[in-house]
Design a protein around this motif. Structure first.
Motif, PDB file in Angstrom:
ATOM      1  N   HIS A  75       5.591   4.948   2.593  1.00 41.63           N
ATOM      2  CA  HIS A  75       4.547   4.026   2.175  1.00 41.63           C
ATOM      3  C   HIS A  75       3.909   3.356   3.390  1.00 41.63           C
ATOM      4  O   HIS A  75       4.569   3.092   4.394  1.00 41.63           O
ATOM      5  CB  HIS A  75       5.122   2.984   1.225  1.00 41.63           C
ATOM      6  CG  HIS A  75       5.568   3.562  -0.087  1.00 41.63           C
ATOM      7  ND1 HIS A  75       4.734   4.311  -0.883  1.00 41.63           N
ATOM      8  CD2 HIS A  75       6.769   3.495  -0.733  1.00 41.63           C
ATOM      9  CE1 HIS A  75       5.389   4.681  -1.965  1.00 41.63           C
ATOM     10  NE2 HIS A  75       6.615   4.208  -1.899  1.00 41.63           N
TER      11      HIS A  75
ATOM     12  N   VAL B 179       0.871  -1.185   0.000  1.00 44.97           N
ATOM     13  CA  VAL B 179       0.000   0.000   0.000  1.00 44.97           C
ATOM     14  C   VAL B 179       0.901   1.225   0.000  1.00 44.97           C
ATOM     15  O   VAL B 179       1.789   1.347   0.848  1.00 44.97           O
ATOM     16  CB  VAL B 179      -0.936   0.024   1.229  1.00 44.97           C
ATOM     17  CG1 VAL B 179      -1.813   1.272   1.215  1.00 44.97           C
ATOM     18  CG2 VAL B 179      -1.795  -1.237   1.271  1.00 44.97           C
ATOM     19  N   ASP B 180       0.677   2.134  -0.944  1.00 48.29           N
ATOM     20  CA  ASP B 180       1.597   3.264  -1.092  1.00 48.29           C
ATOM     21  C   ASP B 180       1.300   4.375  -0.090  1.00 48.29           C
ATOM     22  O   ASP B 180       0.411   4.257   0.764  1.00 48.29           O
ATOM     23  CB  ASP B 180       1.592   3.785  -2.523  1.00 48.29           C
ATOM     24  CG  ASP B 180       0.244   4.362  -2.947  1.00 48.29           C
ATOM     25  OD1 ASP B 180      -0.566   4.732  -2.071  1.00 48.29           O
ATOM     26  OD2 ASP B 180       0.003   4.457  -4.167  1.00 48.29           O
TER      27      ASP B 180
ATOM     28  N   ARG C  48       8.394   6.385  -8.056  1.00 48.62           N
ATOM     29  CA  ARG C  48       7.433   7.377  -7.592  1.00 48.62           C
ATOM     30  C   ARG C  48       8.071   8.749  -7.359  1.00 48.62           C
ATOM     31  O   ARG C  48       7.434   9.637  -6.792  1.00 48.62           O
ATOM     32  CB  ARG C  48       6.772   6.890  -6.298  1.00 48.62           C
ATOM     33  CG  ARG C  48       5.836   5.703  -6.489  1.00 48.62           C
ATOM     34  CD  ARG C  48       4.689   6.068  -7.421  1.00 48.62           C
ATOM     35  NE  ARG C  48       3.710   5.001  -7.536  1.00 48.62           N
ATOM     36  CZ  ARG C  48       2.669   4.837  -6.736  1.00 48.62           C
ATOM     37  NH1 ARG C  48       2.476   5.668  -5.726  1.00 48.62           N
ATOM     38  NH2 ARG C  48       1.818   3.860  -6.932  1.00 48.62           N
TER      39      ARG C  48
ATOM     40  N   GLY D 297      -0.121   7.184  -0.381  1.00 55.28           N
ATOM     41  CA  GLY D 297      -1.439   7.790  -0.463  1.00 55.28           C
ATOM     42  C   GLY D 297      -2.576   6.858  -0.090  1.00 55.28           C
ATOM     43  O   GLY D 297      -3.747   7.240  -0.185  1.00 55.28           O
ATOM     44  N   GLY D 298      -2.238   5.638   0.322  1.00 52.94           N
ATOM     45  CA  GLY D 298      -3.262   4.674   0.692  1.00 52.94           C
ATOM     46  C   GLY D 298      -3.775   3.840  -0.462  1.00 52.94           C
ATOM     47  O   GLY D 298      -4.703   3.051  -0.299  1.00 52.94           O
ATOM     48  N   GLY D 299      -3.162   3.977  -1.624  1.00 53.51           N
ATOM     49  CA  GLY D 299      -3.599   3.231  -2.798  1.00 53.51           C
ATOM     50  C   GLY D 299      -2.930   1.875  -2.892  1.00 53.51           C
ATOM     51  O   GLY D 299      -1.789   1.692  -2.448  1.00 53.51           O
ATOM     52  N   TYR D 300      -3.658   0.913  -3.472  1.00 52.52           N
ATOM     53  CA  TYR D 300      -3.103  -0.416  -3.686  1.00 52.52           C
ATOM     54  C   TYR D 300      -2.438  -0.427  -5.058  1.00 52.52           C
ATOM     55  O   TYR D 300      -3.060  -0.722  -6.070  1.00 52.52           O
ATOM     56  CB  TYR D 300      -4.200  -1.479  -3.598  1.00 52.52           C
ATOM     57  CG  TYR D 300      -3.695  -2.884  -3.837  1.00 52.52           C
ATOM     58  CD1 TYR D 300      -2.939  -3.548  -2.875  1.00 52.52           C
ATOM     59  CD2 TYR D 300      -3.966  -3.546  -5.030  1.00 52.52           C
ATOM     60  CE1 TYR D 300      -2.464  -4.837  -3.095  1.00 52.52           C
ATOM     61  CE2 TYR D 300      -3.500  -4.832  -5.262  1.00 52.52           C
ATOM     62  CZ  TYR D 300      -2.751  -5.473  -4.288  1.00 52.52           C
ATOM     63  OH  TYR D 300      -2.283  -6.749  -4.517  1.00 52.52           O
ATOM     64  N   HIS D 301      -1.180  -0.038  -5.084  1.00 56.54           N
ATOM     65  CA  HIS D 301      -0.393   0.006  -6.311  1.00 56.54           C
ATOM     66  C   HIS D 301       0.912  -0.749  -6.062  1.00 56.54           C
ATOM     67  O   HIS D 301       1.969  -0.141  -5.850  1.00 56.54           O
ATOM     68  CB  HIS D 301      -0.101   1.448  -6.730  1.00 56.54           C
ATOM     69  CG  HIS D 301      -1.331   2.272  -6.964  1.00 56.54           C
ATOM     70  ND1 HIS D 301      -2.179   2.052  -8.023  1.00 56.54           N
ATOM     71  CD2 HIS D 301      -1.864   3.305  -6.261  1.00 56.54           C
ATOM     72  CE1 HIS D 301      -3.181   2.913  -7.980  1.00 56.54           C
ATOM     73  NE2 HIS D 301      -3.007   3.686  -6.917  1.00 56.54           N
TER      74      HIS D 301
END
Length: 298
Positions: A210, A175-176, A203, A178-182
Motif C-alpha cells: 500500500h 492510500v491503497d 484485499r 493501486g493509488g485509490g483512496y479506500h
C-alpha cells in the motif's frame, strides 16, 4: 483475577494496555496453558481493546469453523497428526502446538519461514470462514454471524497471531496499492529476521504494498504515530502497529459511520467525537464529524 491484579499495578506504574498484556503473559507463562491464554486474551481484549466486546467463548466458536484445505508444509510437519476424520480439531490445541513449534526454532531464517507459514494458514482460515460486511463495529458480530470488516478481521488475526507468538499489530491504510483512496485497516507482521509485511486479508493480499500507511514510527527514541509512504515503511529503522487508543479510535470511527448511514446523526457525532478524543491528530475523523454536522443541519 490476574488481569485485575495487574491492572492495579498498571494504574500506579502508568502501563499501557499493551504493556499490561505483555506483563500478564510474562508473569504467568509458566502456569497457564494456551487454552487458558486464549481465555485471558478474550478477557483482556474485552476490557482494554474493544469496549463493547461481550462474546465470551472465542474458542468454542472457532472449533465450529472449517480448517483450510491447503496447509503450508511446515505446519503439516508440526500438527498433521492432530487432524481428525471430520477435519475439525480443538482449536486451542492448534494454537498450543503452533506456539510450541515456533518456540522450538532457533535459526532466525527458519523461524521467519515458519512465521510466514502461520501467516498463510491464519490468512486462509479467516478468508474461508468470514464474509465481508461493512457497518460492523464489534467482535461479537464476527462470531455470531461469521461476518467482519477490515478492522475486525485484523483484530482476529492479531488475537490468534499473538496467542501463537507472532509480532503483529494493526495499521491504517490511507492510500491503497493501486493509488485509490479506500481507507481501511490491515495487519503489520514483523518477522524474526527483521522483515516487515503488510497482511491485508480484506484485499486478499498476503504481502500488500500500500502506498500510504498510518502506523507508529520510532524517532529519536520515541514512538510517534504518522502516515508514511511505502518506501519509508521499508526503510524505517523500526515501526509498529497503532497504539491501543488509536485502534479504539478507529472502532468508534466505524461505529460513527454505521450510525451515519442509519440516519442516526446524533449517534454518529457522539462516536466521531469519542474517536477524536482517543486520536486527536487524525484528520479523517474531523472530516466525517464536520460532514455529519452539515448533513444534520440540512
Amino acid at each position: 483475577e490476574a488481569v485485575v491484579r495487574l491492572d492495579e499495578e498498571r494504574t500506579t506504574q502508568g502501563l499501557s494496555g499493551e504493556d499490561l498484556w505483555l506483563a500478564l503473559l510474562d508473569r504467568f507463562k509458566e502456569e497457564i496453558s494456551s487454552r487458558d491464554k486464549l481465555r485471558l486474551m478474550d478477557d483482556f481484549r474485552r476490557i482494554y481493546y474493544v469496549p463493547t466486546f461481550e462474546y465470551q467463548d472465542i474458542e468454542g466458536e472457532l472449533n465450529k469453523w472449517n480448517l483450510p484445505q491447503d496447509t503450508p508444509q511446515p505446519l503439516i510437519n508440526v500438527y498433521g497428526n492432530l487432524i481428525g476424520r471430520d477435519k475439525r480439531v480443538i482449536f486451542a490445541r492448534f494454537i498450543e502446538v503452533l506456539m510450541e513449534g515456533l518456540n522450538s526454532i532457533t535459526d532466525i531464517e527458519k523461524k521467519a519461514e515458519f512465521e510466514l507459514a502461520i501467516r498463510d494458514w491464519l490468512f486462509d482460515f479467516l478468508r474461508n470462514n468470514l464474509t465481508y460486511r461493512s457497518g460492523l463495529s464489534d467482535l461479537d458480530e464476527v462470531f455470531k454471524e461469521k461476518v467482519a470488516n477490515s478492522l475486525l478481521i485484523g483484530l482476529i488475526f492479531e488475537i490468534l497471531g499473538k496467542a501463537i507468538g507472532l509480532d503483529v499489530g494493526i495499521v491504517d491504510i490511507v492510500v491503497d496499492a493501486g493509488g485509490g483512496y479506500h481507507p481501511h485497516t490491515c495487519n503489520l507482521l514483523k518477522l524474526s529476521n527483521g522483515r516487515r509485511i503488510l497482511v491485508d486479508i480484506w484485499r486478499d493480499a498476503k504481502e500488500a504494498r500500500h502506498q500510504m500507511i498510518g502506523l507508529r514510527v520510532k524517532e529519536r527514541g520515541r514512538w510517534k504515530s504518522k502516515i508514511i509512504d511505502f518506501p519509508e515503511f521499508e526503510g524505517a529503522k523500526d515501526v509498529e502497529g497503532l497504539s491501543e487508543d488509536e485502534v479504539k479510535a478507529i472502532t468508534y470511527f466505524n461505529r460513527g459511520n454505521a450510525s451515519y448511514y442509519q440516519g442516526d446523526y446524533d449517534g454518529a457525532i457522539k462516536n466521531y467525537e469519542h474517536s477524536i478524543k482517543l486520536w486527536p491528530d487524525y484528520v479523517r475523523h474531523y472530516y466525517n464529524l464536520a460532514y455529519t454536522y452539515a448533513t444534520k443541519k440540512g
